[in-house]
Design a protein around this motif. Structure first.
Motif, PDB file in Angstrom:
ATOM      1  N   ILE A   3      -0.745  32.854  83.520  1.00 48.45           N
ATOM      2  CA  ILE A   3      -1.495  32.334  84.664  1.00 48.45           C
ATOM      3  C   ILE A   3      -2.360  33.464  85.188  1.00 48.45           C
ATOM      4  CG2 ILE A   3      -1.364  31.393  86.994  1.00 48.45           C
ATOM      5  CD1 ILE A   3       1.355  30.232  86.227  1.00 48.45           C
ATOM      6  N   LEU A  27     -13.988  27.673  79.991  1.00 44.26           N
ATOM      7  CA  LEU A  27     -12.901  26.885  80.560  1.00 44.26           C
ATOM      8  C   LEU A  27     -13.429  25.570  81.112  1.00 44.26           C
ATOM      9  CD1 LEU A  27     -11.117  29.785  82.471  1.00 44.26           C
ATOM     10  CD2 LEU A  27     -10.516  28.844  80.230  1.00 44.26           C
ATOM     11  N   GLY A  30     -11.125  21.826  87.010  1.00 41.10           N
ATOM     12  CA  GLY A  30     -10.403  20.658  87.489  1.00 41.10           C
ATOM     13  C   GLY A  30     -11.124  20.058  88.686  1.00 41.10           C
ATOM     14  N   ASN A  40      -9.004  24.645  90.124  1.00 39.42           N
ATOM     15  CA  ASN A  40      -8.408  25.399  89.028  1.00 39.42           C
ATOM     16  C   ASN A  40      -9.301  25.302  87.803  1.00 39.42           C
ATOM     17  OD1 ASN A  40      -5.893  26.242  90.173  1.00 39.42           O
ATOM     18  ND2 ASN A  40      -5.253  24.112  90.089  1.00 39.42           N
ATOM     19  N   TYR A  42      -9.127  25.462  83.601  1.00 36.70           N
ATOM     20  CA  TYR A  42      -8.152  25.243  82.539  1.00 36.70           C
ATOM     21  C   TYR A  42      -8.770  25.509  81.175  1.00 36.70           C
ATOM     22  CZ  TYR A  42      -5.871  22.551  86.219  1.00 36.70           C
ATOM     23  OH  TYR A  42      -5.288  22.163  87.393  1.00 36.70           O
TER      24      TYR A  42
END
Length: 44
Positions: A3, A27, A30, A40, A42
């Motif tokens: 993380i 990435l 979200g 976030n 991801y």
């Protein structure tokens, strides 16, 4: 599981900054939530 987190303060356009960093890092962003558009990123 790894993380990685960071906090960005003072961004005038949070969604634009999120999209920039998501694309720069490869990435996926979200959905924003909360009063401050916390989001976030991801792995795709």
């Amino acid at each position: 599981m790894l993380i990685f987190g960071t906090t960005v303060i003072g961004a005038r356009d949070v969604r634009r900054a999120t999209n920039f960093w998501a694309e720069a890092l490869g990435l996926t962003a979200g959905e924003p939530f909360g009063d401050n558009d916390f989001t976030n990123l991801y792995l795709p």
